[in-house]
Write a protein that holds these residues in place. Structure first.
Motif, mmCIF file in Angstrom:
data_model
loop_
_atom_site.group_PDB
_atom_site.id
_atom_site.type_symbol
_atom_site.label_atom_id
_atom_site.label_comp_id
_atom_site.label_asym_id
_atom_site.label_seq_id
_atom_site.Cartn_x
_atom_site.Cartn_y
_atom_site.Cartn_z
ATOM 1 N N ARG A 211 42.062 32.984 44.241
ATOM 2 C CA ARG A 211 41.007 33.745 43.572
ATOM 3 C C ARG A 211 39.644 33.162 43.917
ATOM 4 O O ARG A 211 39.516 31.980 44.243
ATOM 5 C CB ARG A 211 41.211 33.741 42.054
ATOM 6 N N ILE A 212 38.633 34.011 43.830
ATOM 7 C CA ILE A 212 37.241 33.588 43.878
ATOM 8 C C ILE A 212 36.741 33.616 42.450
ATOM 9 O O ILE A 212 36.950 34.597 41.728
ATOM 10 C CB ILE A 212 36.396 34.490 44.809
ATOM 11 N N ALA A 213 36.113 32.544 42.011
ATOM 12 C CA ALA A 213 35.758 32.400 40.602
ATOM 13 C C ALA A 213 34.283 32.037 40.444
ATOM 14 O O ALA A 213 33.683 31.386 41.305
ATOM 15 C CB ALA A 213 36.631 31.345 39.934
ATOM 16 N N TYR A 214 33.730 32.464 39.304
ATOM 17 C CA TYR A 214 32.337 32.183 38.957
ATOM 18 C C TYR A 214 32.322 31.427 37.637
ATOM 19 O O TYR A 214 32.915 31.860 36.646
ATOM 20 C CB TYR A 214 31.555 33.487 38.823
ATOM 21 N N ARG A 215 31.668 30.265 37.617
ATOM 22 C CA ARG A 215 31.614 29.417 36.437
ATOM 23 C C ARG A 215 30.148 29.261 36.015
ATOM 24 O O ARG A 215 29.423 28.404 36.530
ATOM 25 C CB ARG A 215 32.254 28.063 36.725
ATOM 26 N N PRO A 216 29.668 30.086 35.070
ATOM 27 C CA PRO A 216 28.262 30.021 34.679
ATOM 28 C C PRO A 216 27.908 28.785 33.867
ATOM 29 O O PRO A 216 26.755 28.378 33.837
ATOM 30 C CB PRO A 216 28.085 31.297 33.842
ATOM 31 N N ASP A 217 28.901 28.198 33.192
ATOM 32 C CA ASP A 217 28.662 26.974 32.423
ATOM 33 C C ASP A 217 29.944 26.169 32.399
ATOM 34 O O ASP A 217 30.914 26.499 33.093
ATOM 35 C CB ASP A 217 28.156 27.290 31.008
ATOM 36 N N ASP A 218 29.983 25.093 31.606
ATOM 37 C CA ASP A 218 31.163 24.233 31.603
ATOM 38 C C ASP A 218 32.266 24.733 30.684
ATOM 39 O O ASP A 218 33.278 24.051 30.494
ATOM 40 C CB ASP A 218 30.776 22.796 31.227
ATOM 41 N N LYS A 219 32.116 25.929 30.102
ATOM 42 C CA LYS A 219 33.131 26.494 29.211
ATOM 43 C C LYS A 219 33.852 27.690 29.821
ATOM 44 O O LYS A 219 35.065 27.824 29.696
ATOM 45 C CB LYS A 219 32.483 26.918 27.885
ATOM 46 N N TRP A 220 33.128 28.593 30.459
ATOM 47 C CA TRP A 220 33.682 29.868 30.897
ATOM 48 C C TRP A 220 33.842 29.934 32.411
ATOM 49 O O TRP A 220 33.001 29.416 33.156
ATOM 50 C CB TRP A 220 32.794 31.027 30.446
ATOM 51 N N GLY B 150 37.108 35.378 37.296
ATOM 52 C CA GLY B 150 37.497 35.451 38.690
ATOM 53 C C GLY B 150 38.203 36.738 39.059
ATOM 54 O O GLY B 150 38.607 37.530 38.205
ATOM 55 N N LEU B 151 38.345 36.949 40.362
ATOM 56 C CA LEU B 151 39.114 38.051 40.942
ATOM 57 C C LEU B 151 40.078 37.449 41.955
ATOM 58 O O LEU B 151 39.698 36.564 42.732
ATOM 59 C CB LEU B 151 38.205 39.062 41.640
ATOM 60 N N GLY B 152 41.333 37.954 41.960
ATOM 61 C CA GLY B 152 42.268 37.333 42.870
ATOM 62 C C GLY B 152 43.505 38.148 43.157
ATOM 63 O O GLY B 152 43.638 39.306 42.750
ATOM 64 N N TYR B 153 44.413 37.519 43.887
ATOM 65 C CA TYR B 153 45.697 38.100 44.297
ATOM 66 C C TYR B 153 46.812 37.136 43.928
ATOM 67 O O TYR B 153 46.669 35.907 44.075
ATOM 68 C CB TYR B 153 45.714 38.345 45.802
ATOM 69 N N ARG B 154 47.935 37.676 43.444
ATOM 70 C CA ARG B 154 49.121 36.870 43.178
ATOM 71 C C ARG B 154 50.338 37.536 43.815
ATOM 72 O O ARG B 154 50.530 38.746 43.672
ATOM 73 C CB ARG B 154 49.343 36.705 41.676
#
Length: 252
Positions: A208-217, A220-224
């Motif tokens: 997955r490609i993921a976005y982490r705006p802060d240290d809590k949240w 992402g979008l991905g494939y399994r």
């Protein structure tokens, strides 16, 4: 003065970057939810796995989907190196179609070119251990093991005739995960649970490609991809499923 301000700015930037990286290994709990669309690429069945059973494609009855699916991953980071994993991954469908030829399944016979209902269940409940053996500014790598509880059932029904085969068992798997930090907010994640040997195999792999705006949240979008099965004395079943998903994770 300008030199001192510049040095302080560089130091602050460096600390922010490292704060975002270090938070991934801090002790605590992570909850990650996946919501996806699952497609069936193949699902071959023969029960019993001898002359009393007919090998057929369950996906020719049910189609390829998609079906809405959900999965929960709970990670307990005991400390910066050691952690536990808990996975809740239910999956089932019931669809109707027809057979191209007569099929003997689980003690009953089913006719071709007549409406038949196929039900499939493959719930996966897992508990595992993981060890963080690399924790750098850009790369983090984990290795470990998983115990998977497999709750499976295949059922056919046609004009008052019905038969099924179910299975509940424990499967050991190897675990590997990787995370690459592109910058303080964007990262690439991948994980793998799997093992092959004896009469069967099981592979669960995602990216997955993921976005982490802060240290809590983290979102992402991905494939399994899920592939595997068993070729035993009583059961032959190999299936392959692909899932496109969106995920959201929260760190406690």
């Amino acid at each position: 003065m300008i030199s001192n301000l510049f040095k302080r700015h560089i130091f602050a930037t460096f600390m922010c970057l490292n704060a975002g990286v270090a938070s991934a290994a801090e002790p605590g709990w992570d909850l990650q939810l996946e919501l996806g669309a699952t497609f069936q690429q193949k699902n071959d069945v023969q029960i019993p796995n001898d002359n009393e059973g007919t090998k057929f494609a369950l996906d020719e009855i049910s189609g390829s989907g998609p079906w809405a699916t959900a999965r929960a991953d709970i990670n307990w980071n005991i400390d910066e190196k050691h952690g536990m994993r808990f996975v809740l991954s239910p999956f089932s469908y019931s669809e109707s179609g027809s057979l191209d030829e007569p099929v003997r399944f689980a003690g009953e016979e089913y006719a071709p070119d007549e409406r038949i209902k196929a039900s499939y269940r493959f719930n996966s409940w897992r508990v595992g251990y993981r060890y963080n053996f690399m924790d750098r500014e850009d790369w983090r790598l984990w290795v470990g093991g998983t115990l998977k509880i497999r709750d499976a059932e295949i059922k056919l029904s046609q004009q008052g005739v019905s038969s099924k085969d179910d299975d509940l068992g424990v499967v050991p798997l190897l675990y590997f995960a990787a995370e690459y930090q592109i910058n303080p907010e964007w990262l690439v994640q991948a994980d793998f649970d799997g093992l092959a040997g004896g009469p069967g195999r099981a592979f669960d792999i995602s990216a997955r490609i993921a976005y982490r705006p802060d240290d809590k949240w983290t979102v992402g979008l991905g494939y399994r991809g899920l592939e595997g099965g068993v070729d035993g004395d009583d059961v032959y079943n190999f299936a392959w499923f692909n899932t496109a998903f969106t995920s959201v994770a929260y760190r406690f």
